[in-house]
Design an enzyme around this catalytic site. Structure first.
Site, short mmCIF file in Angstrom:
data_model
loop_
_atom_site.label_atom_id
_atom_site.label_comp_id
_atom_site.label_asym_id
_atom_site.label_seq_id
_atom_site.Cartn_x
_atom_site.Cartn_y
_atom_site.Cartn_z
N GLY A 19 15.38 42.51 47.06
CA GLY A 19 16.23 41.57 46.33
C GLY A 19 16.97 42.19 45.17
N LEU A 43 16.73 39.29 54.68
CA LEU A 43 17.18 40.16 53.58
C LEU A 43 16.29 41.39 53.39
CD1 LEU A 43 19.05 40.61 51.14
CD2 LEU A 43 17.44 39.25 49.79
N ASP A 44 16.88 42.57 53.46
CA ASP A 44 16.18 43.82 53.17
C ASP A 44 14.99 44.07 54.07
OD1 ASP A 44 18.02 44.05 51.13
OD2 ASP A 44 16.65 43.40 49.56
N GLU A 45 14.98 43.43 55.24
CA GLU A 45 13.81 43.60 56.11
C GLU A 45 14.16 44.26 57.43
OE1 GLU A 45 10.56 41.06 56.03
OE2 GLU A 45 10.70 41.63 53.92
#
Lengths: 279, 279, 279, 279
Positions: free
Chosen positions: B196, B222-224
């Site tokens: 994040g 997100l960001d995964e």
């Protein structure tokens, strides 16, 4: 390294602190081997570590320093002697073995007073170096009973720090609180990634390309204490969880040894949840 | 490097795959420059990347490979040409500048078809290299409207991959889904740590001793997405958030360049949420 | 970073130097942002770098410092402004491009006054950033003539440092001598390994498992000047000389950028053939 | 890891080798766990390491492979068992201690048959792990006499490799020749920098910013044998020769352990003066 004196200072920052300290030492004709200082400008805190060539009377010097420093300053003047450790272990030997070798050859700034294990498997290796080993089993007991016996065992030894060298039991707040700032743990991940159990399995499943290890002080929140040292190594898709565990052992050993050395050389200051390390 | 052919294969594992593939190529008298293979033994998946010296007819070779490989195999036979990128940016220039330089000197396996920014600040640097720049502002619009215009702009270009070079808007699932496996992002932390916003601020506050950067494919979470490349560098107490941001830019630039190169050289396979990278 | 003042001191060591310096600054009510000092105990030399918050009159402060320091001390009090560079190049663009980007975005402690190349190939990239480019060819000339023209070109510019950004001509002693301590070179090996020409070829043939790059000050002995920065990266048997050259460019770029930044921030002291770097 | 079979092949390169090998294994219904191959295109040499799941008759498989490979191929088919080491030491304990710990816990691919020291100081630590220790003193003897006794001692043991774990005597060509490719040394520098004696002193005096360690096979030319593994760590001006020696010990230990593991897992091929390492 041994045979000098170390002064550590932590206090409110104000103009002229370095001048006050170095002026006092110059007037007293005390030679500085090295001086490191740091100001946390946000929190207005001053940190210093000074290595002295001579060995003045430590309580006299502490008093003199207190007079030139702000009220409430943390001042320690100590001869540079080996610190005493109690090492807590479970079944994995690699960190303990490394510490025992360093202890045995006396080329590290610590000695091991005793090893406490919740199993008996590491008694043999400990005994080979003439270090006392005590088993304190967690089996068939409540956590309170287990920790009460740990506390009783610890009380039998004179020690500066407790090192959790792959000690796989989570310690409760009441146990840790009286030892705060004196318990060092090695966590087998790059914190804050992969907090908790099975970090290599978590790392494998997330498909990371680096794994790491973290040495930190233990506080009441699991894996959240002030970090002392971290290292990482590259991994790739061809490494299984088992391969990562094997590769990880090497850096766990290295990171814990480095952190314990730095703490025992009085290079590490704790401020809030962070450390200042004069490496 | 250019002027050869690359074969990539992803399929169910079974005994004799390497023999089948290499036997076929030997019979067809096609010389192998290098061959890399990997078996995910847990999932029984086989991955291979083969660099051929000669440039056979690619659809004929694909057909022949399909006959000796399990049904449903993913087979690609492609000449090793520069891939085409569309780069999305916000205001920070370092990753974009680096990609533009590599594009300009043609010593990377890609060319930049266009740069799209949600501000106008990077138009100037882009123009200096003769690359088209389009501003698609997010201001005064819903995310749907913003992404609809992004999609329209992307549709104007022929591209293989979209690179988010410090693009600071979170993209929605409907936007990303049709591009899955073709969008590469640089995240300014060592994922999964500090997911994040403001990862350096999080890192500073946690008091970590290493910071990192991660290049990954973008998925709907997100960001995964699957991680392609990660690097870390040491930091210490003396570094402010600002210092970490500055130091971090260097590895963000380096990590993104490495990941884009590996993807454009067809070295990266996605399997579930992990990547196989034949580095 | 800009807008403060930097004091650098190099002098004979004696007891009380830190007290003298910090006492003076405290009396003058000048706030220290950071102070770094180092004593070469073998040579009894003292080095210090002090960052001041305020901007006192620099010649007055220099005078006052001279009064409390040993005779013959090297004292510099300078506002923290961008240093001016002249960059010398041959044909390879990677280090130059990186410096031009940093110059252009003004996020580095330097600006590029001019680029001088012994070929014309890097005129285009230099021009794209509005930086003057001059070709000084070595062809059909003696080394004396070539260097005489270089000297004339340099004389046209106001500069603090000359940066050899993959400048592939060996400079003679008479050329370098008047610039000693002001010429920074990037050598594409881990010095002192692989001095001289074709270090990657030498590295490949020796079968090393690490390659490196070294930024150093240029003195009259080839590749033997004081080292500022070094980095290394792993290589393996699968990498050809060409692959090593490509991988090496990345660290050459990174090492030179780091060294130039440290020098331009007045963090680097030369003492005999070594550097003190307050990183 | 233990309980599988390893095939290593080194031969002249030609088209279809992978097909020939993998085809044979498929026909014989032998499952490949992993296969790594490398072609030195310059010298037209082929290298492969294959890990088999099953344990076929090794001489039968060797014969079958010989039929499908070029004449004169080097083919080895071995069960993956622990290799036997004789370790030669002088006075420094760190590499030996590390190897003894790994031997003791049986989590490395080797066991230590004996330790031979030219002093008696490491007898105690060796004995703590039940490993035989023999002193072969060099004092009051010619090199020939010393090496003759070493050879006699070695002859008493069944061993695969001799490991020089900080053995500080230079071995003569006649001693090394019959053991060529079987003697592993740790050199305390980043070869080819700082060949010979006192590398840390040389490194300190040259003012390098990285120090390293190198594990290599011993040949008749001092410190010039094929390199297996290298690592480096950063150093700075504040580190004395003594500090570098201390820091260097950590990487010497790590590099030697890694090299010995790779050699004992049959991952290392020697070709001319270089190694191919399937890491």
């Amino acid at each position: 390294m041994i045979n000098a004196m170390i002064v550590t200072i932590q206090c409110k920052d104000q103009v002229g602190l370095v001048a006050a300290i170095s002026g006092l030492l110059a007037r007293e004709n005390i030679n500085i081997v090295s001086m490191r200082e740091f100001v946390d400008t946000e929190d207005k805190r001053f940190f210093a570590r000074i290595e002295l060539q001579s060995t003045p009377d430590s309580s006299a010097l502490t008093r003199m320093l207190a007079q030139v420093l702000p009220e409430g300053s943390g001042i320690e003047v100590r001869p540079q002697t080996r610190k005493r450790l109690v090492v807590l272990v479970t079944k994995e030997h690699h960190c303990l073995s490394d510490l025992l070798i360093r202890h045995h050859f006396k080329n590290a700034p610590f000695e091991i007073a005793a090893v406490i294990g919740n199993y008996d498997v590491l008694r043999d290796i400990t005994g080979r170096f003439g270090v006392p080993y005590v088993q304190v089993s967690h089996e068939g007991r409540t956590k309170e009973e287990f920790e009460a016996e740990l506390t009783r065992e610890l009380a039998k030894h004179r020690f500066d720090y407790v090192v959790l060298a792959k000690f796989m039991r989570i310690l409760s707040d009441p146990f840790v609180a009286p030892l705060e700032g004196r318990v060092i743990n090695i966590h087998h991940s790059f914190l804050p990634a992969f907090i908790g159990a099975h970090p290599y399995k978590q790392a494998y499943e997330r498909g990371v390309k680096l794994i790491g290890a973290t040495a930190h002080f233990v506080t009441h929140v699991l894996d959240e204490g002030p970090i002392i040292t971290q290292q990482s190594i590259p991994v790739d898709h061809s490494q299984s969880v088992h391969d990562m565990i094997r590769a990880g052992r090497e850096i766990e050993t290295s990171v814990l040894a480095q952190a314990v050395r730095q703490v025992c050389e009085d290079r590490v200051f704790i401020h809030k949840n962070r450390t200042i390390v004069f490496a």
